[in-house]
Motif scaffolding. Structure first.
Motif, mmCIF file in Angstrom:
data_model
loop_
_atom_site.group_PDB
_atom_site.id
_atom_site.type_symbol
_atom_site.label_atom_id
_atom_site.label_comp_id
_atom_site.label_asym_id
_atom_site.label_seq_id
_atom_site.Cartn_x
_atom_site.Cartn_y
_atom_site.Cartn_z
ATOM 1 N N LYS A 44 0.362 -1.074 -0.357
ATOM 2 C CA LYS A 44 -0.295 0.186 -0.024
ATOM 3 C C LYS A 44 0.678 1.656 0.238
ATOM 4 O O LYS A 44 0.603 1.987 -0.507
ATOM 5 C CB LYS A 44 -1.280 0.177 1.394
ATOM 6 C CG LYS A 44 -1.738 0.690 1.452
ATOM 7 C CD LYS A 44 -2.934 1.030 2.579
ATOM 8 C CE LYS A 44 -4.130 1.847 2.239
ATOM 9 N NZ LYS A 44 -5.151 1.885 2.216
ATOM 10 N N ASP A 45 1.811 1.237 1.042
ATOM 11 C CA ASP A 45 2.910 2.529 1.094
ATOM 12 C C ASP A 45 3.230 2.458 -0.245
ATOM 13 O O ASP A 45 3.711 3.746 -0.811
ATOM 14 C CB ASP A 45 4.036 2.399 2.056
ATOM 15 C CG ASP A 45 3.378 2.633 3.371
ATOM 16 O OD1 ASP A 45 2.000 3.134 3.285
ATOM 17 O OD2 ASP A 45 4.200 1.796 4.378
ATOM 18 N N GLU A 46 3.767 1.773 -0.679
ATOM 19 C CA GLU A 46 4.767 1.902 -1.962
ATOM 20 C C GLU A 46 3.649 2.259 -3.553
ATOM 21 O O GLU A 46 3.773 3.138 -3.975
ATOM 22 C CB GLU A 46 5.478 0.352 -3.100
ATOM 23 C CG GLU A 46 6.309 0.634 -3.559
ATOM 24 C CD GLU A 46 7.006 -0.696 -3.887
ATOM 25 O OE1 GLU A 46 6.899 -1.530 -5.231
ATOM 26 O OE2 GLU A 46 7.176 -1.353 -2.509
ATOM 27 N N ALA A 47 2.836 2.035 -3.192
ATOM 28 C CA ALA A 47 1.372 1.931 -4.117
ATOM 29 C C ALA A 47 1.027 3.454 -4.280
ATOM 30 O O ALA A 47 0.824 3.985 -4.797
ATOM 31 C CB ALA A 47 0.379 0.530 -4.161
ATOM 32 N N ALA A 48 0.792 3.891 -3.231
ATOM 33 C CA ALA A 48 0.658 5.286 -2.606
ATOM 34 C C ALA A 48 1.283 6.057 -3.135
ATOM 35 O O ALA A 48 1.529 7.124 -4.055
ATOM 36 C CB ALA A 48 -0.041 5.492 -1.202
ATOM 37 N N ALA A 49 3.032 6.072 -2.881
ATOM 38 C CA ALA A 49 3.734 6.598 -3.670
ATOM 39 C C ALA A 49 4.299 6.630 -4.801
ATOM 40 O O ALA A 49 4.171 7.648 -5.293
ATOM 41 C CB ALA A 49 5.230 6.050 -2.998
ATOM 42 N N ALA A 50 3.962 5.855 -5.448
ATOM 43 C CA ALA A 50 4.066 5.303 -7.362
ATOM 44 C C ALA A 50 3.053 6.483 -7.751
ATOM 45 O O ALA A 50 3.025 7.653 -8.801
ATOM 46 C CB ALA A 50 3.757 3.941 -7.349
ATOM 47 N N LEU A 51 1.729 6.705 -7.285
ATOM 48 C CA LEU A 51 0.342 7.113 -7.783
ATOM 49 C C LEU A 51 0.807 8.657 -7.420
ATOM 50 O O LEU A 51 0.133 9.500 -8.082
ATOM 51 C CB LEU A 51 -1.006 7.023 -6.982
ATOM 52 C CG LEU A 51 -2.352 7.125 -7.333
ATOM 53 C CD1 LEU A 51 -2.308 6.928 -8.372
ATOM 54 C CD2 LEU A 51 -3.584 6.912 -6.403
ATOM 55 N N GLN A 52 1.765 8.506 -6.412
ATOM 56 C CA GLN A 52 1.990 10.222 -6.392
ATOM 57 C C GLN A 52 2.517 11.138 -7.315
ATOM 58 O O GLN A 52 2.541 11.917 -7.749
ATOM 59 C CB GLN A 52 2.361 10.989 -4.469
ATOM 60 C CG GLN A 52 1.610 10.609 -3.786
ATOM 61 C CD GLN A 52 0.534 12.018 -3.685
ATOM 62 O OE1 GLN A 52 0.700 13.273 -3.929
ATOM 63 N NE2 GLN A 52 -0.707 11.438 -3.007
ATOM 64 N N ALA A 53 3.452 9.628 -7.629
ATOM 65 C CA ALA A 53 4.086 9.975 -8.804
ATOM 66 C C ALA A 53 4.393 10.160 -10.123
ATOM 67 O O ALA A 53 3.905 11.715 -10.992
ATOM 68 C CB ALA A 53 5.414 9.629 -8.874
ATOM 69 N N ALA A 54 2.929 9.324 -10.452
ATOM 70 C CA ALA A 54 1.762 9.100 -11.813
ATOM 71 C C ALA A 54 0.449 10.545 -11.841
ATOM 72 O O ALA A 54 0.802 10.703 -12.908
ATOM 73 C CB ALA A 54 1.864 8.001 -11.643
ATOM 74 N N GLN A 55 0.360 11.152 -10.949
ATOM 75 C CA GLN A 55 -0.643 12.349 -10.839
ATOM 76 C C GLN A 55 -0.081 13.551 -11.885
ATOM 77 O O GLN A 55 -0.172 13.255 -12.932
ATOM 78 C CB GLN A 55 -0.639 12.706 -9.611
ATOM 79 C CG GLN A 55 -1.844 11.438 -9.484
ATOM 80 C CD GLN A 55 -3.189 11.734 -7.869
ATOM 81 O OE1 GLN A 55 -2.175 12.801 -6.956
ATOM 82 N NE2 GLN A 55 -4.319 10.822 -8.184
#
Length: 87
Positions: A44-55
């Motif tokens: 979850k933490d890694e996915a949230a960080a990746a989403l913040q970078a992708a947006q």
């Protein structure tokens, strides 16, 4: 075939822009794939960080005119929903 100088110039310009746009779309897909991979792994933490970078990358694609605004909004919404649902 292009007969006017303006049409020849448009062909050259379109070819250059096509290469730039292709690399931008590829970069966006790579960011989205990072989110998908983290989701598949259950991190979850890694996915949230990746989403913040992708947006920002996805929104930049909208401003550059290579992706439609609603497509990006839908994708971000679906990804964030999946990240939020991850326990």
């Amino acid at each position: 075939m292009a007969n006017t100088p303006q049409a020849r110039k448009r062909i050259r310009r379109n070819t250059r822009r096509q290469a730039i746009n292709k690399s931008r779309v590829s970069r966006i897909r790579t960011f989205v794939k990072g989110v998908e991979t983290a989701l598949a792994g259950g991190k979850k933490d890694e996915a949230a960080a990746a989403l913040q970078a992708a947006q920002p990358e996805m929104m930049r694609g909208v401003t550059k005119g290579i992706l439609h605004k609603n497509t990006v909004a839908r994708t971000i919404s679906r990804l964030s929903k999946r990240v939020k649902a991850l326990a």
